[in-house]
Design an enzyme around this catalytic site. Sequence first.
Site, PDB file in Angstrom:
ATOM      1  CG  HIS A 172      -1.965  -1.053   1.211  1.00 12.52           C
ATOM      2  ND1 HIS A 172      -2.875  -1.219   0.187  1.00 12.52           N
ATOM      3  CD2 HIS A 172      -2.221  -2.055   2.095  1.00 12.52           C
ATOM      4  CE1 HIS A 172      -3.651  -2.261   0.456  1.00 12.52           C
ATOM      5  NE2 HIS A 172      -3.276  -2.794   1.597  1.00 12.52           N
ATOM      6  CG  ASP A 208      -2.715  -8.465   0.558  1.00  7.77           C
ATOM      7  OD1 ASP A 208      -2.003  -8.810   1.509  1.00  7.77           O
ATOM      8  OD2 ASP A 208      -3.768  -7.791   0.683  1.00  7.77           O
ATOM      9  CG  HIS A 210      -6.534  -5.513   1.672  1.00  7.48           C
ATOM     10  ND1 HIS A 210      -5.975  -6.438   2.534  1.00  7.48           N
ATOM     11  CD2 HIS A 210      -7.733  -5.162   2.204  1.00  7.48           C
ATOM     12  CE1 HIS A 210      -6.800  -6.642   3.555  1.00  7.48           C
ATOM     13  NE2 HIS A 210      -7.873  -5.882   3.383  1.00  7.48           N
TER      14      HIS A 210
END
Length: 354
Positions: A172, A208, A210
């Site tokens: 992220h 993942d 996300h």
Amino acid sequence: MRRSATQPEVFPRMKAVYSPLHARHDGGVELYRGRLVPTFETPERAEIIRAALEAAGHELLPPREIPESRLLRVHEPAFVEFLRGAHARWQSEGREGHVLPSGFPARGLRQDRRPAGISGSLGWFAFDASTPIVAGTWDAALAAARCAMTAAALVHEGQRAAYALCRPPGHHAARSTYGGYCYLNNAALAAQYLVDEGRRRVCVIDVDYHHGNGTQEIFWERDDVLFVSLHGDPETEYPWFLGYADERGAGRGAGHTLNLPLPAGSGWEAYRAALDAALAAIRAYDPEALVVSLGVDTFVSDPISSFKLEGRHYPLIGALLAGLGLPTVVVQEGGYAVAEIGANVAGVLGAFTA
Ligand code: OKP
Ligand code: ZN
């Protein structure tokens, strides 16, 4: 698999890069569904993975002292300086409590200047309130980045695959923003390392739960790195503001981003179909190396995610990824069902040694 001193090593162990410095990042809280709760991203996660890798016979080794200047191949200098000093600065300004941002430059607010104070700086560099900075966060994040780049170096030097037990995770974190438990983008640093050592086309596949918004942003306008991601649909799933199917890259990078969002609640059948599409795109790109952002928060009982993969699916994912036949760096991202995290990670990695 039994081995004796006289037998050749038919099933070579995988090199797994691990640093105990990860444990310095601990004790944070995150804003979760309206409450400050202990963060889901705990030191225990890495220790359980480490134990599972040892039990499976993989070879643990420490990260190399890779120069910090390598971070600047992916991140902005001012961002790195901020992360390094944020906790000390918070303390020196006499604040108590947790180092979390509480205001962000949303639409209509200024995007062209960073405020001088610590609170404004936190809101400037962070994009969520789920990513605390504690005294040891920088040491842990730097160690994780070095784990990823060391695994990349091992693969560049001829290992068929290597694993980086990164904690905190990284996907992220973007060029100059942090969030989603991530500070430095370990997978992007590994991919950039391979590019800098001469690999001409590198693919990052992010499995993942996300969306890897940071990795996507870093390589958005580049054609030397293909970014492919399978993830929960951002219409309902974190990080909400990136990861839609119509994001395909820009400039030279047009067509070099591929997002495959799946509805929350998806199970193996839908997942497998998306993975097949991802693998076809990777084969068409014909990369010289692969980086896997490996989150196992796709697991059915993950506490913050909603896919329904089971333990037996992780060796299948591993086999499909290994079947690409590429030099591969596997970088740890998420996974919060702590009891099963070790088995699930080891399940993926086993495919690379079989
Ligand atoms: C990090 B990684 C959802 C809150 C989400 C942050 C999740 C970060 C996931 N209600 N909080 O990709 O595993
Ligand atoms: Zn995740």
